[in-house]
Enzyme design. Structure first.
Site, PDB file in Angstrom:
ATOM      1  CB  SER A  53      -0.930   0.005   1.224  1.00  0.00           C
ATOM      2  OG  SER A  53      -0.180   0.004   2.410  1.00  0.00           O
ATOM      3  CE  LYS A  68      -3.594   1.377   4.795  1.00  0.00           C
ATOM      4  NZ  LYS A  68      -3.435   0.925   3.400  1.00  0.00           N
TER       5      LYS A  68
END
Length: 798
Positions: free
Chosen positions: A696, A739
């Site tokens: 990611s 996140k």
């Protein structure tokens, strides 16, 4: 002592009074395992060919034999070095030939002699002997007389302990006035080792021989006394158990005559009542009655009665039909859940849905829920709240570190100390067959040679199978379909796919700062004030102080560290009150450092400005989301690429992919197409001691790299996440909510996400979406357009 008759002793005395005419050369008879003393009359079995021929020769002449002991009794054909030199001259009194060729002789020891010479003959041994003359005792002193009396008394005591003492033997012992004869008589009846007996035989001094016999006799008396004590204790135990057995049988007979029930019959009757009261299933009741019948037929003290008794106790105490009544008031259940936990909307809705369906369908099966989230978000405490809201019993077990399948399914009854598994133990403990059963840390189950506990859970956590769950100990089906199982995990990846498929996964992400503030005011602060015994009016923590604790003293998805900091403040206040200071104590932003010290977490200094080569990424960890900074720099060189920061293989591949994308699109990006030949590139991810991996961070690495190659700064207000391909496409990633919370905690309000992650925005609470601008992209070009800035780089001004 051997039963030597008084007449035999008299014959010995009469024989010795005569002059013995013993030849110098005699046939030799080697004896094993014994030493023959003078004045001794005993039978011997003779079976070896040479020995039989020696006996025949003695019988054909004057019946005299020389008896010497073998040093090693296992040797069948002894040689001269295998035989002791000193032995006894004996006379054969009687002889009996046996059918197998061996003979039995009765011999009488006459005198001691030493072998002077072996006369070799193939058929038998002959030896030339030298007679040993014993030292004469002219007068018996008081010391010798006392020694003789002591030997006689100790001999009588030894024989009494052995149960061999008779009046005749006592008379024989007291009749001797020669210390040598007394020593030989006692020594011949002591159970001496062969070397000890031979050493006594070789002594020619009667008094010295008597002293040594006295020493050995004392030891033998002690051994005989200990042996008698052991036998007495054993007889006492046996007689006690026999006595108890007879008394018990008499009591049973008396009870039968009176028409009363004895102890065993009464116990069987109680078990029958317990089995009937338990309302077991047909299979369980059949097995219980079968075991009870065996129990009734067994002896009271049989070892297996304890095993059967324990098994019947478990069957009788299991909640086969006992259930608690569910609280089906939906509004009341919601109120209870809201009292115990703030937010957690998805979990609360799922519980209320279950109660609603349960209200309409009484026979519905219990759900299998799996709460997944970082540590400290309230997964375990949520289980207790669910049980309280539903009015059910609560059972909790920890699966962390379990490696034995028997922990789940139990042991067979044949094993010593066997028990049912933790599932059955928990149900017996709570006394209901429909509790809320929480299994903590399901992602931390181990596997070894004792089996796979996660495989045993496949039956437990399957509503279609657990209706007939069979524990190895009970060995009868038990219905688990009414149990509401709740499992918890920090991450779901280690859980086997077959087990994961049986559970309904509900994710519990971390809390926002606003949520933490509400939870601290509503739950944490009052609880710590109560636990530290502080009067409520003596302390007050302002909201701004709590916000500072959340931002500058903790950095987590959960609440554990926040509660620890609040507890630290309460302990400091409690000490002040204990020392006599008077409150109230107001905790504000200005005096917070006096209680907690300097702040632990401060904003990253490099992110106070827009910088070239520094991009902000978002990472997911077991403890929630975190910001991940990626730095890139160039220097003169030959095209070498350096990667640091303890990156995993996947992350290193992302660096290669980002570099390949930059080289392939150099012309479009405004980069010199031959840049790779003249410069070296260094990619670094700070916090180098922490391992990092995952795809990611691909777009973050590419943005930092392109920023340093184009000399355009990256906006410090933008964070990003996504996987990059060689063609520049941005692929979706996981953990978007965690996140987003990490970006919000760090004060970053613009987040770039992959286009295919837009569906995940529905799971993010509205207040977070209102404060963060989410930009969805499909290609790397879109990210560069948002993240890279034009203009000069900001610098620090002192």
């Amino acid at each position: 002592m051997a039963q030597t008759d008084l007449e035999d002793v008299i014959s010995i005395v009469e024989e010795e009074e005569k002059e013995l005419d013993v030849p110098d050369i005699l046939p030799l008879l080697p004896v094993r395992d014994m030493v023959v003393f003078t004045h001794m009359i005993l039978p011997l079995f003779v079976g070896r060919d040479r020995s039989v021929r020696a006996v025949d020769e003695a019988m054909s002449r004057d019946r005299f034999l020389f008896l010497a002991t073998q040093k090693d009794p296992t040797i069948e054909a002894p040689k001269k070095n295998d035989i002791f030199q000193i032995g006894t001259v004996a006379k054969i009194l009687r002889l009996l030939k046996l059918p197998d060729g061996s003979v039995k002789i009765l011999i009488q020891g006459l005198m001691k002699a030493r072998i002077v010479q072996f006369i070799v003959d193939r058929s038998l041994f002959r030896v030339k002997i030298e007679k040993l003359i014993e030292k004469r005792v002219e007068k018996i002193s008081l010391e010798v007389e006392a020694l003789m009396r002591n030997v006689c008394e100790q001999s009588e005591r030894m024989l009494e302990l052995r149960g061999e003492l008779t009046g005749e033997v006592s008379a024989i012992l007291t009749s001797f006035d020669d210390p040598g004869r007394l020593a030989d008589l006692v020594a011949s009846n002591l159970r001496l080792k062969m070397n000890e007996a031979q050493s006594i035989l070789e002594l020619t001094d009667p008094i010295e021989r008597l002293r040594k016999v006295n020493t050995l006799l004392n030891r033998e008396v002690e051994v005989s006394a200990m042996q008698a004590k052991i036998q007495s204790d054993a007889r006492e135990v046996i007689s006690k158990s026999q006595r108890e057995y007879f008394l018990r049988e008499q009591m049973r007979a008396i009870h039968r005559e009176l028409g009363d029930l004895d102890e065993r019959a009464q116990e069987v009757l109680e078990y029958k009542k317990k089995i009937k009261k338990a309302k077991m299933s047909k299979e369980a009741e059949k097995e219980a009655m079968r075991q009870l019948k065996r129990f009734e037929q067994m002896h009271f003290d049989a070892a297996e009665t304890t095993i059967i008794r324990s098994y019947l106790d478990w069957l009788g105490e299991m909640p086969w039909k006992r259930s608690t009544r569910d609280v089906l008031d939906i509004k009341k259940a919601l109120k209870v859940l809201d009292e115990d936990h703030y937010n957690l909307k998805n979990v609360k809705e799922r519980i209320l849905e279950y109660l609603s369906v349960r209200k309409l369908n009484k026979d519905m099966k219990g759900p299998i829920l799996c709460l997944v989230g970082p540590p400290g978000v309230g997964k375990t405490s949520l289980g207790r709240s669910i049980a309280r809201a539903m009015g059910r019993k609560f059972v909790r077990i920890s699966l962390g570190g379990i490696r034995d399948e028997a922990e789940i399914r139990g042991h067979r009854r044949t094993y010593v100390g066997s028990l049912p598994g933790r599932i059955i133990q928990g149900l017996r403990q709570c006394g209901a067959n429909n509790p809320v059963f929480m299994m903590d840390e399901i992602d931390k189950i181990g596997v070894d040679f004792r089996g796979d506990p996660s495989a045993a859970l496949l039956e437990v956590l399957d509503p279609e199978q657990n209706k007939n769950f069979s524990d190895h100990y009970l060995n009868v089906p038990f219905d688990l379909s009414k149990v509401m199982f709740i499992t918890t995990a920090n991450i779901i990846d280690p859980v086997p796919s077959a087990l994961k498929d049986r559970m309904e996964i509900i994710e519990l992400p971390g809390y926002t700062d606003e949520e933490k503030l509400v939870i601290a005011n509503r739950f944490l602060v009052p609880r710590q004030i109560r636990e530290n015994a502080i009067p409520p009016k003596s302390i007050k923590i302002s909201c701004n102080a709590l916000k500072k604790i959340i931002v500058e003293y903790t950095q987590e998805a959960g609440l554990r560290n926040l509660e620890r900091e609040i507890a630290k403040i309460c302990r400091r206040v409690a000490r002040k009150i204990a020392e006599g200071e008077k409150g109230p104590f107001h905790i504000t932003v200005s005096n917070l450092s006096k209680y907690l010290g300097i702040p632990k977490y401060l904003p990253e200094l490099e992110q106070e400005f827009h910088e070239i080569g520094v991009a902000t990424g978002l990472a997911w960890t077991q403890a929630g989301g975190e910001l991940l900074y990626v730095e890139a720099c160039t220097m003169k060189g030959k095209g070498e690429l350096t990667i640091t920061g303890q990156l995993g293989d996947v992350m290193r591949e992302s660096v290669q992919a980002a570099l390949s994308y930059a080289r392939a699109n150099a012309k479009t990006l405004g980069i010199d197409e031959d840049f790779y030949e003249t410069i070296d590139i260094h990619i670094h991810v700070p916090a180098g001691a922490i391992p990092k991996d995952g795809p990611s961070a691909g777009v973050t690495i590419a943005t930092a790299l392109i920023s340093v190659l184009t000399e355009r700064p990256v906006s410090r207000d933008v964070a990003m996440t996504g996987e990059i391909t060689l063609r520049g496409r941005v692929l979706p990633v996981g953990g978007l909510k965690e996140k987003a919370l990490a970006a919000l905690r760090a004060g970053v309000y613009t987040v770039i996400i992959p286009e295919k992650n837009k569906k995940d925005l529905d799971e993010i609470p509205g207040d977070i979406k209102n404060r963060i601008t989410f930009i969805s992209v499909k290609h790397m070009d879109e990210i560069l357009g948002v993240a890279l800035r034009d203009g000069k780089v900001e610098t620090t001004v002192d």
